[in-house]
Design an enzyme around this catalytic site. Structure first.
Site, PDB file in Angstrom:
ATOM      1  N   SER A 107     -32.464   3.334  17.403  1.00  0.00           N
ATOM      2  CA  SER A 107     -31.279   3.942  18.183  1.00  0.00           C
ATOM      3  C   SER A 107     -29.877   3.895  17.442  1.00  0.00           C
ATOM      4  O   SER A 107     -29.263   4.453  18.217  1.00  0.00           O
ATOM      5  CB  SER A 107     -31.398   3.233  19.603  1.00  0.00           C
ATOM      6  OG  SER A 107     -31.188   1.938  19.392  1.00  0.00           O
ATOM      7  N   PRO A 158     -33.454 -12.754  29.790  1.00  0.00           N
ATOM      8  CA  PRO A 158     -33.356 -14.054  30.339  1.00  0.00           C
ATOM      9  C   PRO A 158     -32.216 -13.940  31.531  1.00  0.00           C
ATOM     10  O   PRO A 158     -31.293 -13.465  31.514  1.00  0.00           O
ATOM     11  CB  PRO A 158     -33.033 -15.000  29.193  1.00  0.00           C
ATOM     12  CG  PRO A 158     -33.343 -14.347  27.879  1.00  0.00           C
ATOM     13  CD  PRO A 158     -33.353 -12.762  28.379  1.00  0.00           C
ATOM     14  N   GLY A 159     -32.659 -14.875  32.468  1.00  0.00           N
ATOM     15  CA  GLY A 159     -31.824 -15.056  33.615  1.00  0.00           C
ATOM     16  C   GLY A 159     -31.374 -14.094  34.637  1.00  0.00           C
ATOM     17  O   GLY A 159     -30.642 -14.139  35.685  1.00  0.00           O
ATOM     18  N   LYS A 203     -27.596  -0.419  27.765  1.00  0.00           N
ATOM     19  CA  LYS A 203     -26.571  -0.124  26.774  1.00  0.00           C
ATOM     20  C   LYS A 203     -25.283   0.383  27.829  1.00  0.00           C
ATOM     21  O   LYS A 203     -24.199   0.205  27.207  1.00  0.00           O
ATOM     22  CB  LYS A 203     -27.240   0.961  26.064  1.00  0.00           C
ATOM     23  CG  LYS A 203     -28.358   0.506  25.065  1.00  0.00           C
ATOM     24  CD  LYS A 203     -28.833   1.916  24.404  1.00  0.00           C
ATOM     25  CE  LYS A 203     -29.914   1.384  23.437  1.00  0.00           C
ATOM     26  NZ  LYS A 203     -30.582   2.475  22.698  1.00  0.00           N
ATOM     27  N   LYS A 223     -36.748 -13.516  37.018  1.00  0.00           N
ATOM     28  CA  LYS A 223     -38.139 -13.218  36.990  1.00  0.00           C
ATOM     29  C   LYS A 223     -39.015 -14.285  37.704  1.00  0.00           C
ATOM     30  O   LYS A 223     -39.771 -13.923  38.616  1.00  0.00           O
ATOM     31  CB  LYS A 223     -38.585 -12.817  35.624  1.00  0.00           C
ATOM     32  CG  LYS A 223     -37.994 -11.572  34.942  1.00  0.00           C
ATOM     33  CD  LYS A 223     -38.347 -11.366  33.519  1.00  0.00           C
ATOM     34  CE  LYS A 223     -38.296 -12.757  32.324  1.00  0.00           C
ATOM     35  NZ  LYS A 223     -36.824 -12.957  32.390  1.00  0.00           N
ATOM     36  N   THR A 224     -38.770 -15.447  37.164  1.00  0.00           N
ATOM     37  CA  THR A 224     -39.536 -16.626  37.593  1.00  0.00           C
ATOM     38  C   THR A 224     -39.292 -17.016  39.015  1.00  0.00           C
ATOM     39  O   THR A 224     -40.081 -17.108  39.977  1.00  0.00           O
ATOM     40  CB  THR A 224     -39.403 -17.876  36.894  1.00  0.00           C
ATOM     41  OG1 THR A 224     -39.536 -17.807  35.471  1.00  0.00           O
ATOM     42  CG2 THR A 224     -40.080 -19.131  37.287  1.00  0.00           C
ATOM     43  N   GLY A 228     -37.860  -8.397  31.121  1.00  0.00           N
ATOM     44  CA  GLY A 228     -36.188  -8.038  31.412  1.00  0.00           C
ATOM     45  C   GLY A 228     -35.629  -9.227  30.581  1.00  0.00           C
ATOM     46  O   GLY A 228     -36.449 -10.029  30.189  1.00  0.00           O
TER      47      GLY A 228
END
Length: 793
Positions: A686, A365-366, A729, A369-370, A363
């Protein structure tokens, strides 16, 4: 089929029910007990008992095969008679059978509900022992070797007396083979040898091999006994030496060190192989001078060996309700991941031993996840370890250096396990998509063994030169882009996509998590500062532009610091942050929410892109000037995006009559397609439909509706193919105040992944070809109708 024995002549039918035997070969003239467990074989026994009690026993090639077929059953077997049968309490049947005659399968008469075959008897070959010197010699040698083998293999002593009473080479071979515990393939090979002398010769060779192996095992056991006695003597001598040194008042520091290592090795509870290696290195250290460089290397190695948690582990928290509560306390949303962790705990509760899952969070950043990894560790009650592999290019970072190198150390995996102090932590590997490769090896390939549940129970580190069990570790990897991960490595992991957050989700996360955390971190309380909901919305929309939450938290931290300064200067007033005074704290807005395009323009189409930081809108521009047919593409486009532009042009050239263009327009015009933000690399298919729409708009001098965004891959014939990142999107379109999105028809199924509250704000239009898209986005203005399409003569 007629069979004669010493007592009578027995008539046996040639059509018999067949039972495949798993782990034995039944020989003629031998009584064998057999337990029948499978439903079809129980039915076979019942059928035989009702009729004449004869069955045909044949070995199956693979003993583990539960339901063998004719191709996995040997052709040669033994016709037997059922002497006794008894039904066991668990439904199985035990039968005692007597081997009558050897036979071969000629034809399978039926397969269901049980096997029935037509057999052909194999006649016994008679050998006159009195005239055959070879037969006499073989019989004597076999009997002699059986006597030698009896004490070595713990065989029943009556076998020797039975063997002495047999004078027929074939019967002697069958009797020995049935008592030797041979492999099925070996026993069947002897059974299918019809010449008695050849059969006995094979038995003689097998007995010779068994004698050699048994003798070697006896020697090894004797050696082990001697080694044990020597170890005991060394122990008593060492104890006496310590007592003498203590009596003399002399303390040998080196001896204390060796004894300390010996205690630690015993306490570490290593596997047998690791324990043996540690003791070997300790013996080397004992013989070295303590000031040599090699002794320092051995000490470091022993320190690692005794400090690794070979058997130490934490007990999992298997309370699903408590785990769910902890996950909800730490993170908002992320239902898919929470469900996956609860599923793991549920299975762990039902099945004590299971391999740790290998999860991979992908995914922008921010998005958490961590921090989600820490939350999972807290919910499971496990230790948490994190390493980052961003920019790592050396394979030794994963597997460690061999001890021949100066300053060698284990790899980061073993270092992390030692840091955790347990063998079952939650082990987070950050930035796995940013691994590099150079002449020092490929770290991604080294991770294949670590992140494979089928292999990591025997992970080998070069420094330890031993295997360490990683199967209890729960590995969680993180990355921004799935494409950056080695395909073979990606295949070993369970990929879980984390999308960006909507404005409403960010608002809830700010209220529940970010503001309380920043207030605590800056020494504030709820009575010091109040954030209005309007101010939070303005911070999200006008001061940050991201899929995650990092910049939002930075802005909230900045506000809290300013309030903390006022409080430290002596102000006791409650600070209210509203939409009206927000600019006094954070300055002018950085991102305006107004639409970038105020009017519908010719040759400008709004596309949607999916990047590693979330979704973005792209205003793709096309311009037509007089020239010689040159196509110019700018905006730092990747190879795939360039090919999409060429495909869009080829599609347009196939529709010249439909668009009112001359057939040779391409040769008299230069076409320039530009994607803004030229300093940012862009790639992917795309944007194909957006480029085609911008190009047709420029060629026909028709403006495009600025309130419609589109995404999809285009083919030469104008078909619209599906793309990825639909949620990201959609969020990008909403951030730009666009409420209508054209998506490929085949992406309709992906809408289920988008929350309902987001879908309500967007109107989705499905398209399968460019012919579906162009009428929706083209706006016929008066000026466009007056000018008409561009035509060059």
């Amino acid at each position: 089929m007629t069979v004669s024995d010493d007592k009578a002549v027995v008539e046996i039918p040639i059509e018999l029910p067949l039972i495949p035997v798993r782990d034995a070969v039944v020989y003629p003239d031998i009584n064998v007990p057999i337990i029948v467990a499978r439903e079809e074989t129980v039915a076979t026994v019942e059928e035989a008992i009702k009729t004449d009690r004869y069955i045909f026993l044949v070995s199956q090639m693979d003993p583990s095969e539960e339901h063998p077929d004719p191709q996995t059953i040997y052709k040669t077997g033994t016709v037997v008679s059922i002497l006794k049968h008894m039904k066991l309490p668990d439904g199985r049947v035990q039968i005692l059978v007597e081997g009558l005659h050897k036979a071969a399968i000629e034809e399978y008469l039926q397969v269901k509900p049980f096997f029935k075959v037509r057999v052909r008897p194999i006649p016994d070959v008679e050998v006159d022992v009195s005239t055959s010197r070879e037969a006499k010699t073989l019989i004597r040698e076999v009997k002699k070797k059986i006597k030698k083998l009896l004490p070595l293999k713990n065989l029943p002593p009556e076998i020797a007396s039975i063997a002495n009473s047999i004078q027929s080479p074939g019967k002697l071979a069958d009797m020995v083979a049935s008592n030797l515990k041979l492999k099925i393939s070996e026993a069947q090979a002897i059974f299918e040898t019809h010449q008695p002398i050849d059969r006995l010769r094979k038995i003689d060779n097998l007995l010779t091999q068994e004698l050699e192996v048994a003798s070697m095992q006896a020697q090894m056991q004797s050696g082990v006994s001697e080694e044990t006695n020597r170890s005991q003597r060394e122990y008593f001598l060492r104890q006496q030496m310590e007592a003498v040194m203590e009596e003399l008042g002399e303390v040998d520091e080196r001896l204390e060190e060796i004894n300390e290592y010996r205690k630690k090795i015993r306490k570490a509870r290593m596997p047998a192989l690791a324990h043996r290696e540690a003791m070997r290195q300790l013996a080397r250290l004992e013989k070295m001078h303590q000031d040599t460089a090699e002794s320092a290397v051995v000490r470091t190695y022993l320190d690692w060996m005794v400090e690794l948690p070979w058997k130490q582990g934490t007990v999992d928290n298997l309370d699903l309700g408590k785990a769910r509560q902890i996950l909800d306390e730490d993170h908002y949303g992320l239902e898919n991941i929470k469900e996956r962790i609860l599923e793991y705990l549920a299975i762990r509760k039902l099945r004590k031993k299971m391999k740790g899952p290998i999860l991979c969070f992908i995914g922008p950043p921010g998005v958490g996840k961590t921090s989600l990894g820490r939350s999972i560790a807290r919910a499971l009650g496990r230790k948490f370890v994190r390493i980052s592999l961003g920019g790592v290019r050396d394979e030794a970072e994963i597997r460690g250096h061999r001890r021949t190198y100066v300053g060698a150390l284990p790899g980061r995996i073993i270092q992390g396990i030692k840091e955790a102090g347990v063998n079952n932590p939650v082990f987070m590997i950050d930035e796995i998509d940013k691994l590099g490769t150079d002449f020092r090896g490929d770290p991604s390939s080294a991770l294949l063994e670590v992140l494979d549940p089928e292999q990591n129970s025997n992970f080998s580190d070069h420094y330890l030169n031993l295997t360490f069990d990683l199967s209890n570790v729960m590995f969680i990897c993180t990355g921004n882009m799935e494409d950056g991960i080695l395909p073979s490595l990606r295949d070993r992991m369970e990929i879980i996509q984390l999308s960006g957050y909507t404005q409403e989700e960010k608002l809830k996360i700010a209220n529940q998590y970010l503001i309380p955390r920043q207030e605590e971190g800056n020494g504030l309380t709820h009575s010091d500062v109040i954030f209005s909901q309007n101010s939070l919305r303005l911070i999200i929309s006008q001061y940050t532009k991201e899929a995650g939450l990092r910049n939002l938290e930075r802005e909230l931290a900045s506000l809290c610091r300013k309030v903390a300064r006022k409080k430290a200067e002596g102000s006791k007033k409650l600070v209210k942050i509203s939409g009206a005074n927000l600019h006094n704290f954070l300055g002018a807005p950085r991102f305006l929410t107004e639409k970038e395009r105020k009017n519908d323009e010719v040759g400008v189409a709004t596309g949607l892109a999916w990047t590693q930081v979330g979704g973005e809108t792209l205003n793709i521009e096309a311009a037509i000037v007089a020239g010689s047919g040159k196509l110019t593409l700018t905006g730092q486009l990747g190879e795939v995006m360039r090919e999409s532009a060429q495909a869009a042009l080829s599609y347009t050239r196939t529709r010249t009559k439909k668009f009112g263009l001359t057939d040779d327009f391409y040769t008299t015009s230069d076409i320039h397609i530009h994607v803004p933000a030229g300093a940012v690399p862009k790639d992917g298919p795309s944007a194909g439909v957006t480029m085609a729409a911008a190009l047709v708009s420029a060629l026909t001098n028709t403006p495009i509706n600025k309130d419609i965004a589109m995404t999809g891959e285009i083919t030469l014939r104008g078909r619209v193919l599906p793309v990825g990142g639909l949620k990201e999107k959609t969020l990008a379109a909403l951030r730009s105040s666009i409420g209508t999105i054209i998506i490929p028809e085949k992406n309709k199924k992906d809408l289920a992944e988008i929350p309902m509250h987001i879908r309500r704000k967007v109107k989705y239009i499905y398209a399968s070809t460019m012919d579906d898209i162009l009428p929706l986005v083209m706006k016929k203005s008066d000026s466009a109708q007056k000018k008409g399409p561009l035509k060059h003569s």
